[in-house]
Design an enzyme around this catalytic site. Structure first.
Site, PDB file in Angstrom:
ATOM      1  N   TYR A  63       0.330  -0.109  15.453  1.00 45.78           N
ATOM      2  CA  TYR A  63       0.041  -0.933  14.276  1.00 45.78           C
ATOM      3  C   TYR A  63      -0.357  -2.333  14.724  1.00 45.78           C
ATOM      4  O   TYR A  63       0.477  -3.147  15.108  1.00 45.78           O
ATOM      5  CB  TYR A  63       1.236  -0.918  13.307  1.00 45.78           C
ATOM      6  N   PHE A  64      -1.654  -2.570  14.661  1.00 43.17           N
ATOM      7  CA  PHE A  64      -2.174  -3.821  15.196  1.00 43.17           C
ATOM      8  C   PHE A  64      -2.169  -4.928  14.131  1.00 43.17           C
ATOM      9  O   PHE A  64      -2.723  -6.001  14.355  1.00 43.17           O
ATOM     10  CB  PHE A  64      -3.576  -3.611  15.781  1.00 43.17           C
ATOM     11  N   ASP A  65      -1.540  -4.662  12.981  1.00 41.38           N
ATOM     12  CA  ASP A  65      -1.315  -5.754  12.029  1.00 41.38           C
ATOM     13  C   ASP A  65       0.037  -6.419  12.313  1.00 41.38           C
ATOM     14  O   ASP A  65       0.370  -7.430  11.715  1.00 41.38           O
ATOM     15  CB  ASP A  65      -1.378  -5.252  10.576  1.00 41.38           C
ATOM     16  N   ARG A  75      -7.543  -4.189   1.287  1.00 46.15           N
ATOM     17  CA  ARG A  75      -6.677  -5.376   1.127  1.00 46.15           C
ATOM     18  C   ARG A  75      -7.526  -6.632   1.240  1.00 46.15           C
ATOM     19  O   ARG A  75      -7.380  -7.573   0.482  1.00 46.15           O
ATOM     20  CB  ARG A  75      -5.558  -5.366   2.170  1.00 46.15           C
ATOM     21  N   ASP A  98      -0.086   8.962   1.574  1.00 45.08           N
ATOM     22  CA  ASP A  98       1.121   8.239   1.980  1.00 45.08           C
ATOM     23  C   ASP A  98       1.757   7.478   0.823  1.00 45.08           C
ATOM     24  O   ASP A  98       1.091   7.131  -0.147  1.00 45.08           O
ATOM     25  CB  ASP A  98       0.780   7.235   3.095  1.00 45.08           C
ATOM     26  N   GLU A  99       3.040   7.238   0.973  1.00 41.04           N
ATOM     27  CA  GLU A  99       3.799   6.311   0.133  1.00 41.04           C
ATOM     28  C   GLU A  99       3.567   6.503  -1.370  1.00 41.04           C
ATOM     29  O   GLU A  99       3.453   5.534  -2.100  1.00 41.04           O
ATOM     30  CB  GLU A  99       3.471   4.857   0.520  1.00 41.04           C
ATOM     31  N   TRP A 159      -4.280  -2.821   9.355  1.00 43.14           N
ATOM     32  CA  TRP A 159      -4.095  -3.052   7.920  1.00 43.14           C
ATOM     33  C   TRP A 159      -4.312  -4.538   7.671  1.00 43.14           C
ATOM     34  O   TRP A 159      -3.929  -5.370   8.496  1.00 43.14           O
ATOM     35  CB  TRP A 159      -2.700  -2.616   7.487  1.00 43.14           C
ATOM     36  N   THR A 160      -4.911  -4.871   6.520  1.00 47.28           N
ATOM     37  CA  THR A 160      -5.411  -6.243   6.402  1.00 47.28           C
ATOM     38  C   THR A 160      -4.768  -7.080   5.289  1.00 47.28           C
ATOM     39  O   THR A 160      -5.385  -7.996   4.781  1.00 47.28           O
ATOM     40  CB  THR A 160      -6.941  -6.220   6.222  1.00 47.28           C
ATOM     41  N   HIS A 166      -1.402   4.792  -3.902  1.00 44.96           N
ATOM     42  CA  HIS A 166      -2.321   3.729  -3.508  1.00 44.96           C
ATOM     43  C   HIS A 166      -3.638   3.844  -4.279  1.00 44.96           C
ATOM     44  O   HIS A 166      -4.726   3.744  -3.702  1.00 44.96           O
ATOM     45  CB  HIS A 166      -2.573   3.748  -1.992  1.00 44.96           C
ATOM     46  N   ASP A 214      -7.817   1.477  -1.900  1.00 46.96           N
ATOM     47  CA  ASP A 214      -6.383   1.176  -1.966  1.00 46.96           C
ATOM     48  C   ASP A 214      -6.138   0.303  -3.195  1.00 46.96           C
ATOM     49  O   ASP A 214      -7.090  -0.042  -3.900  1.00 46.96           O
ATOM     50  CB  ASP A 214      -5.907   0.493  -0.672  1.00 46.96           C
TER      51      ASP A 214
END
Ligand SMILES: [Zn+2]
Length: 782
Positions: free
Chosen positions: A436-438, A176, A344-345, A486-487, A280, A205
């Site tokens: 989740y540290f975002d 990201r 994922d996703e 996540w950024t 992704h 991604d």
């Protein structure tokens, strides 16, 4: 020789046991993560120009001594020279000692006036012993320039330590936003300092491919770059204009990857590379469009890409050829046993429309697209296994059946982790709620923009990686936990530090220290010293939340309210009459009792100054307050608050459903029965619910209120239908209220009927719908 070592070691242990009395009184010496056992003794060892480092007696590895020397050298500590192993005076000694209890990462550290001795079975243990030793020194030891300090003293102590979990990880998304090699090393240093041992490197991604693959040069020439939209909000970026150049991005050359791996190895950190598939992967189609279902050339996304529609075609053989080629190069670079393949996703829209994907489903006799995903992952797993590697994926890889030997990273709550462990698969826990540290860590009004959510330091510290309800037998499949960064909203190294620490610090203690030794107040005090280490390292850490948390508590059956914060030594001033508190308002000292409805406003004041916006909470005093009901189905673990107790605690939720006052039910009704313990007058019962269609939360179709007497016989009933349109997406709170006349009763049942599944027009159609409730208010004059 070995025997002697063991003997010495045993006596050391006995020494520790006999010191148990002292253990209770002793401080933890401000070490984070907190060691298993610490005994502080009188006196100090002083490092001087004459101190030496003794080489390990039978060295598997002497690199830790060199590492220690280099840290000392940067900070200007007199650098001890190496000497022979048998030196006993004024020496820092490393020794390999056989002790099963310590495992491969445990160590003992003994500091006396004449020497410092670190013992371990393996080099990892010696390295962690050194990390502890560094924290016993003044924080200046972490400086990268020579400091003014002349005296370097280490308090005498005995420490016995080993980690609770074998997987102690931190993740970083470099797709990201791209982060330079220098920052990756700094991040690795932070991980090492916290005695964590895994760096999960999210390398690919939708926003950019970040690792050089020799066979597919366009992955980094084209897929590594997108048009610059750094000045636009993430979710509102505009597509590339005609002829516009892709100037934002970057990648790591294989040489740089090797350099980083070596750097991490010297710090006993295993790097897990992640190559996303089948979803992704839209950035790949900017370079190799033939690998998608449509074959259409895409541009690399400069911002949000959702839903994640363009994914690798599972019908084409070329797709698997590509994956195997890429993984082959990845495997050649990374010594890690585990390779992360994302999983994922993955939106299945294209697979549904693709002739080749549908052909594959028929040919392989698969039931649907979920099973096609499972086929995909199994095939990749076979390949990895054939190369002696193991597959890890996000918990979506459970859908359609888990690959036989796969390890699962449980991020969508605890459910995936439980399911995988019950099937005998290894699990790493990283639920969004705690890891989740975002997410925001403090009041969003005072924070840089984040993706959403709220994961405070205290919340991270409260995390228990072994999910409730898992048998002891299956709990052994939980390898540990990790924090994910996540950024999307994190553009710079300094911001990445801000989001990562000190939440990483809290998580380090969760995964290292024994569960029963965790103590928030004690941690928070040690953290203030740890902050000085961060200052020395010039780390841009977050000072955490300055918000007051208002929570109910029952003391001897009396309803009270506590005011707490994450800043243990800063006074909380409050009012209970709706006015704004000042530094002259009462200071909170002990739980507050009330007998009528009030509005509490509270804030932290340092030297008379308000530090952050007030917390405001209305306490609705009513007949059911403090009387815990029983729920037929429990709320979801992710939106649990205090379970049924939250529904009668007098505290209402705000417009943010993640505020900790709402509880959520996924796919089930809220069916609550409250026992008032005696017949009480009832004039009305009301309950509020929440809707935000975009978060899959809908009003209940209707709410049924039932009143029962002392013999549990129904005496009144009322049914209220919702007036909120289903499609309404803005956060909305609706009050459902039923009035009763001349009623005295004991039991109240409230059933909020969930619409069960998201409606046809909704993006989540067919998936479970949520019902969110905050409080059931029972009115009636005594
Ligand atoms: Zn396809």
């Amino acid at each position: 020789m070995k025997k002697i070592t063991i003997l010495i070691f045993t006596s050391f242990l006995i020494g520790l046991v006999s010191c148990n009395q002292m253990d209770k009184k002793s401080k933890s010496l401000n070490i984070i993560p907190k060691p298993v056992k610490v005994v502080q003794e009188k006196g100090f060892f002083t490092i001087t120009g004459k101190t030496r480092i003794a080489k390990p007696m039978h060295g598997k590895d002497g690199s830790t001594a060199a590492y220690l020397q280099s840290v000392f050298k940067s900070a200007g500590v007199p650098v001890p020279e190496l000497c022979e192993p048998f030196e006993e005076k004024n020496v820092i000694r490393f020794e390999y000692a056989a002790d099963e209890e310590l495992g491969w990462e445990g160590y003992t550290l003994e500091v006396t006036r004449s020497k410092i001795e670190i013992k371990a079975n393996e080099p990892e243990g010696l390295f962690y012993g050194v990390q502890t030793l560094l924290q016993l020194l003044p924080p200046e030891v972490f400086e990268s320039q020579k400091t003014e300090r002349k005296e370097w003293k280490v308090p005498c102590c005995k420490i016995w330590d080993r980690p609770r979990f074998e997987w102690r990880g931190m993740h970083l998304d470099v797709s990201r936003h791209f982060f330079p090699v220098e920052f990756i090393k700094r991040y690795i240093d932070l991980i090492a300092m916290h005695k964590m041992n895994v760096f999960h490197w999210h390398l690919t991604d939708d926003n950019g491919w970040r690792i050089e693959i020799k066979k597919y040069p366009l992955l980094t020439e084209i897929a590594g770059w997108h048009v610059d939209r750094e000045n636009m909000p993430w979710r509102k970026v505009t597509p590339p204009g005609p002829g516009e150049k892709a100037t934002y991005g970057g990648f790591y050359s294989q040489e740089e990857v090797r350099e980083i791996i070596k750097y991490a190895e010297e710090r006993y950190i295993n790097i897990i590379p992640e190559i996303e598939m089948p979803g992704h992967t839209s950035e790949v189609f900017a370079a190799y469009p033939e690998l998608s279902c449509t074959g259409k050339k895409l541009y690399v996304q400069p911002g949000s890409y959702w839903p994640n529609a363009d994914i690798l075609c599972a019908g084409k053989e070329e797709t698997f050829g590509f994956i195997e080629d890429v993984l082959e190069e990845v495997i050649a670079l990374f010594p890690s046993l585990y390779i992360h393949i994302g999983g994922d996703e993955a939106d299945k829209t294209r697979w549904l429309e693709c002739t080749l994907c549908q052909q594959r489903i028929r040919k392989e006799k698969l039931k649907d697209e979920n099973e096609l995903q499972s086929y995909f992952i199994r095939r990749v797993e076979n390949f990895l296994n054939s190369k002696g590697k193991k597959l890890i994926g996000w918990d979506e890889i459970l859908e359609g059946g888990l690959a036989p030997d796969a390890t699962v990273m449980s991020w969508r709550g605890f459910k995936g982790g439980i399911e995988a462990a019950e099937q005998g698969h290894k699990v790493i826990m990283c639920p969004t709620s705690h890891c989740y540290f975002d997410y925001y860590q403090a009041n969003p009004d005072f924070e840089p923009e984040a993706i959403g959510g709220f994961t405070s330091l205290k919340k991270v510290y409260s995390f228990e990686p072994v999910p409730e309800g898992l048998s002891e037998e299956n709990a052994k499949f939980i390898l540990g936990a990790q924090g994910n960064v996540w950024t999307e909203y994190i553009k710079t190294p300094s911001h990445a530090e801000y989001m990562s620490v000190p939440r990483m610090t809290a998580l380090a203690e969760v995964v290292w220290s024994p569960a029963d030794q965790r103590d928030w107040t004690d941690f928070r005090k040690r953290l203030n010293i740890h902050f000085k280490r961060f200052d020395a390292l010039k780390v841009n850490y977050s000072k955490g939340s300055w918000k007051v948390d208002i929570q109910p508590v029952l003391e001897n059956g009396i309803y009270k309210v506590t005011l707490t914060s994450e800043q243990p030594d800063i006074p909380i001033h409050y009012t209970a009459d709706g006015t704004d508190p000042s530094a002259n308002s009462p200071v909170y000292k002990k739980p507050l009792a009330f007998s009528n409805s009030v509005v509490i406003k509270a804030g932290l004041f340092e030297s008379g100054n308000l530090m952050e916006a007030f917390t405001v909470k209305e306490i609705v005093f009513h007949n059911a307050i403090g009387k815990t009901g029983t729920l037929k189905d429990p709320p979801s673990k992710n939106y649990f608050a205090s379970g049924a107790a939250s529904l009668t605690d007098g505290l209402k939720g705000s417009e943010n459903f993640k505020d900790g006052y709402w509880i959520g039910f996924e796919g089930t009704d809220m069916d609550l029965e409250i026992d008032l313990n005696e017949d009480l007058p009832i004039s009305s019962v009301e309950a509020s619910f929440y809707q935000q269609a975009g978060s899959w939360i809908f009003m209940p179709e209707k709410v049924v209120f039932q009143i029962f007497d002392n013999n549990h016989i129904l005496v009144a009933e009322s049914e209220i239908k919702t007036t909120t349109p289903l499609g309404k997406n803005d956060a909305i709170i609706e009050k459902f209220s039923a009035g009763f006349e001349n009623l005295k009763a004991r039991y109240i049942r409230v059933i909020a009927v969930n619409i069960k599944t998201c409606p046809e027009w909704h993006v989540g159609k067919g998936s479970k719908a949520w019902v969110f409730a905050d409080e059931v208010i029972v009115n009636g004059k005594h």
